[in-house]
Write an enzyme that holds these catalytic residues in place. Structure first.
Site, PDB file in Angstrom:
ATOM      1  N   ASP A 168      29.655-160.274   3.228  1.00  0.00           N
ATOM      2  CA  ASP A 168      30.400-159.825   2.051  1.00  0.00           C
ATOM      3  C   ASP A 168      30.420-160.638   0.335  1.00  0.00           C
ATOM      4  O   ASP A 168      31.554-160.783   0.265  1.00  0.00           O
ATOM      5  CB  ASP A 168      31.841-159.294   2.683  1.00  0.00           C
ATOM      6  N   THR A 210      38.651-148.815  -8.805  1.00  0.00           N
ATOM      7  CA  THR A 210      39.218-149.598  -9.589  1.00  0.00           C
ATOM      8  C   THR A 210      39.162-150.484 -10.116  1.00  0.00           C
ATOM      9  O   THR A 210      39.158-150.815 -11.273  1.00  0.00           O
ATOM     10  CB  THR A 210      39.198-150.484  -8.209  1.00  0.00           C
TER      11      THR A 210
HETATM   12 CA    CA Z   1      33.067-156.136   0.106  1.00  0.00          CA
END
Ligand code: CA
Length: 745
Positions: A345, A205
């Site tokens: 994350d 992306t």
């Molecule tokens: Ca991630």
């Protein structure tokens, strides 16, 4: 108009707009004229399209009318010296033209502007060359990404842009291919497969970067279970020049790079390589001409939870790190890890900017980054030394960064191994990929800041069995997703309210010079200019210009579409333009519609119109006011299922569907809201979910993870949620119950 003439006019215009008072406004070298072909032969003017050579791109700062690199220059500060649009004139700013980009999915790209042409990407990795004066499409290129590939993408079918270099346009497609196109015609010159393993859910992306005859590209996929790496390709031929793995692989095999041997010692007790390990470099890759090195912004662990990934502890290098490698060879030089043993994350993939700063009386060449974890890092580029780490966003996972050790001090109360906990920031970060802007002279960084927590809990299955089984093409987070609504409901009284800010932040002192609060966290990237302005588009569809000294909003324009992409600015024929792509989505599809009383983003109230908007002083084009969206939920034909069966469907929905269709079936307005399914769609539910009827549109089949029985439970959970939201809307029910899980114990 011939490109050469256009370029000359652009250069003149740049001079005029830049102003004669600025000492560094004088064009130097060939920066403001089209480059001469190296061969010295007479080259047709039209062949000069996109002719950015190394000298020109390294001097991009001296071409204020253009925007030659992702962050304008290699320094990626996103600060434009253009000043025709300024504090005094911004009131006259109006729409010059709008272009329908033919999408209702998120647009995230930074256009590259070179000699009167905008080169940009839209959803599904489609590429456009657009006349920057008129909006006319000069050419477009569609890499034909298979619709079903969308299932391998954590965060929508987005793309953040191209690199333009030596007459070519480079971009990566969602399905992992890197392309070189002819900048003049859009014709494909070469295409390479960048993926090491097509059985894993890798995606691209991010925008490639071009420097020193090479194209640099990473990928995403750490949510699904992949191993991160970055590859450099020869710009001319597409041949692989080097590859750098960010995490160690299977320890029974030889290490691909010498430093991975030491890195592997920081992974303890688990079988991370089977799941992937993570560490994807899906956004920021920055070339530093001062040291001829490339900085890699490395992503989160896969799975998120360290208890599964590395149960024996350890820092898990090079997760959540900034890694410097040699641009020519890819050989490791240094790293700084922002979040040792990442458990949340907390990627360090956010945009990095390069600057020269006086720190504690000493001139330093620094790297600036506001990664997800909420601390703003100032790092010495020569050796990776940590100089500052002040919090720029609301956070509670750590108390501070110990400047002696360079390590964050974690808050032990928020360990979620036993019981679920609200942690700030959540997985969307204190700041995400939406670009910040650096005012080097003013000593401030303008950051789109997020206050958006998440209720982290360790996988219930793992807690019960001690086993964790990764499954291809689905989220492998290690965090409990199936029960996430129940966790949410059970802890609603301590939920930190979500909101956003635009902050003017001093990276050396940690002070916030000013801030603007925004009632939604998921807003657009930022552009600052020498006109004294900071531009940003927000979730509510408002494009605003703020005074960069005070934060006062001096101008606004309602685009009726939520924005994520950063504005850019360029100049042609003495006129300065501001441009932005509209349309939200990306990583926030999961959160879906805000709960009352939090206000709706424009994507919910209207639609998600993917447009390219261009503004100039005196612009008087009008945008049609879109029709308000019909939010009616139809009456539901409920099957006679038990609470336990609906609860089972609730769990499956949040494992497999919520990532796009939204928490508790409440879509944020980008992906269809399943509560509004028509009778016809209900009738074809199994064909869609199990047989892939809508795969070409991005809704892949899920028959590998859902049985026919499972699909029925998911379907009935959606009906149950739709029914109760309809009853609440009609005034027949006070509030939704949200979860069926409690009653299913
Ligand atoms: Ca991630």
């Amino acid at each position: 108009m011939p490109v050469r003439m256009l370029a000359t006019l652009t250069a003149l215009a740049a001079l005029m707009i830049y102003g004669f008072g600025c000492s560094d406004s004088t064009p130097s070298g060939n920066a403001d004229s089209p480059p001469t072909p190296a061969s010295g032969t007479q080259q047709a003017e039209s062949q000069l399209v996109g002719m950015i050579d190394d000298e020109r791109i390294e001097n991009a700062a001296s071409e204020p009318g253009n925007w030659l690199a992702y962050g304008r220059t290699y320094e990626e500060q996103r600060f434009s010296p253009l000043s025709q649009i300024n504090r005094e004139t911004v009131g006259q700013l109006g729409l010059a033209w709008a272009k329908d980009m033919g999408t209702n999915r998120a647009q995230e790209a930074t256009p590259i502007v070179v000699d009167g042409i905008l080169f940009l990407t839209s959803s599904w990795s489609r590429v456009f060359a657009i006349d920057a004066l008129t909006g006319e499409t000069l050419w477009s290129f569609d890499p034909q990404v298979p619709g079903a590939y969308a299932r391998k993408a954590c965060c929508d079918v987005v793309n953040r842009g191209v690199a333009v270099y030596k007459g070519r346009v480079y971009f990566g497609s969602l399905d992992g291919r890197l392309f070189a196109l002819d900048a003049k015609t859009g014709e494909e010159i070469w295409e390479v497969d960048t993926l090491i393993d097509r059985t894993r859910a890798y995606t691209i992306t991010g925008a490639p970067r071009a420097a020193r005859g090479k194209i640099y590209i990473g990928n995403g996929g750490a949510e699904f279970g992949v191993r991160g790496y970055v590859t450099a390709y020869d710009a001319e031929t597409g041949e692989q020049a080097w590859r750098f793995f960010t995490v160690p692989g299977d320890p029974s095999l030889p290490f691909e790079q010498p430093e991975l041997e030491a890195a592997a010692k920081t992974w303890k007790g688990g079988e991370w390589w089977k799941i992937g390990g993570g560490g994807t470099v899906w956004n920021s890759i920055v070339y530093d001409p001062d040291f001829n090195q490339i900085y890699l912004g490395v992503g989160n662990g896969s799975p998120w939870t360290r208890a599964i990934r590395s149960p024996g502890g350890g820092d898990n290098l090079f997760l959540s790190s900034v890694v410097a490698v040699d641009a020519d060879t890819g050989v490791y030089k240094w790293h700084y890890q922002t979040t040792p043993g990442d458990n949340w994350d907390y990627t360090a993939v956010q945009d990095m900017a390069l600057a020269d700063m006086t720190v504690d009386g000493k001139e330093r060449k620094v790297l600036l980054q506001a990664p997800k974890n909420g601390f703003f890092y100032v790092i010495d580029r020569s050796n990776g030394e940590l100089l500052r780490a002040h919090p720029y966003a609301p956070l509670n996972w750590a108390t501070h960064v110990d400047m002696e050790t360079g390590r964050p001090v974690e808050n032990p109360e928020l360990d979620y191994a036993e019981k679920e906990k609200w942690v700030l920031p959540g997985p969307l970060g204190g700041h995400n990929w939406q670009s910040m802007s650096v005012d080097e002279e003013g000593g401030l960084v303008f950051i789109p800041v997020q206050q958006n927590s998440f209720i982290y809990g360790l996988s219930e299955e793992f807690k019960k069995t001690g086993l964790y089984k990764a499954v291809a093409d689905r989220f492998n987070l290690g965090v409990e997703m199936g029960r996430v609504v129940q966790h949410f409901v059970n802890n609603l009284d301590t939920w930190p309210a979500p909101k956003g800010f635009l902050r003017a932040f001093n990276p050396l002192t940690g002070e916030v010079a000013w801030e603007v609060e925004i009632a939604h966290y998921w807003n657009g990237g930022v552009l600052a200019t020498a006109g004294g302005l900071v531009f940003q588009g927000d979730a509510f569809g408002m494009l605003k210009a703020y005074d960069k000294e005070t934060g006062e909003a001096l101008w606004e324009f309602n685009t009726y579409t939520s924005m994520l992409a950063p504005p850019i600015t360029y100049a042609i024929d003495g006129v300065q333009y501001v441009s932005i792509l509209t349309g939200t989505g990306g990583g926030d599809l999961f959160s879906g519609a805000p709960l009352p009383p939090f206000p709706n983003p424009a994507s919910l109230d209207y639609n998600n119109y993917g447009r390219l908007l261009v503004f100039k002083l005196g612009g008087d084009a009008k945008l049609e006011v879109p029709k308000a969206r019909d939010m009616t939920i139809p009456e539901q034909e409920m099957a006679d299922l038990s609470d336990a069966q609906i609860a089972y469907g609730e769990g499956l929905f949040h494992e497999y569907c919520a990532e796009c269709h939204g928490l508790a079936t409440r879509s944020g307005g980008v992906i269809p809201d399943l509560r509004q399914m028509s009778t016809e769609t209900h009738a074809r539910f199994d064909e869609i979910v199990l047989s892939g009827l809508l795969a070409p549109k991005g809704m892949a089949a899920f028959n590998d993870v859902l049985s026919a029985q499972d699909a029925t439970f998911v379907h009935e959970y959606i009906r149950a949620r739709a029914h109760e939201d309809r009853e609440v809307a009609l005034g027949n029910q006070a509030a939704p119950r949200w979860t069926w899980m409690d009653s299913a114990e």
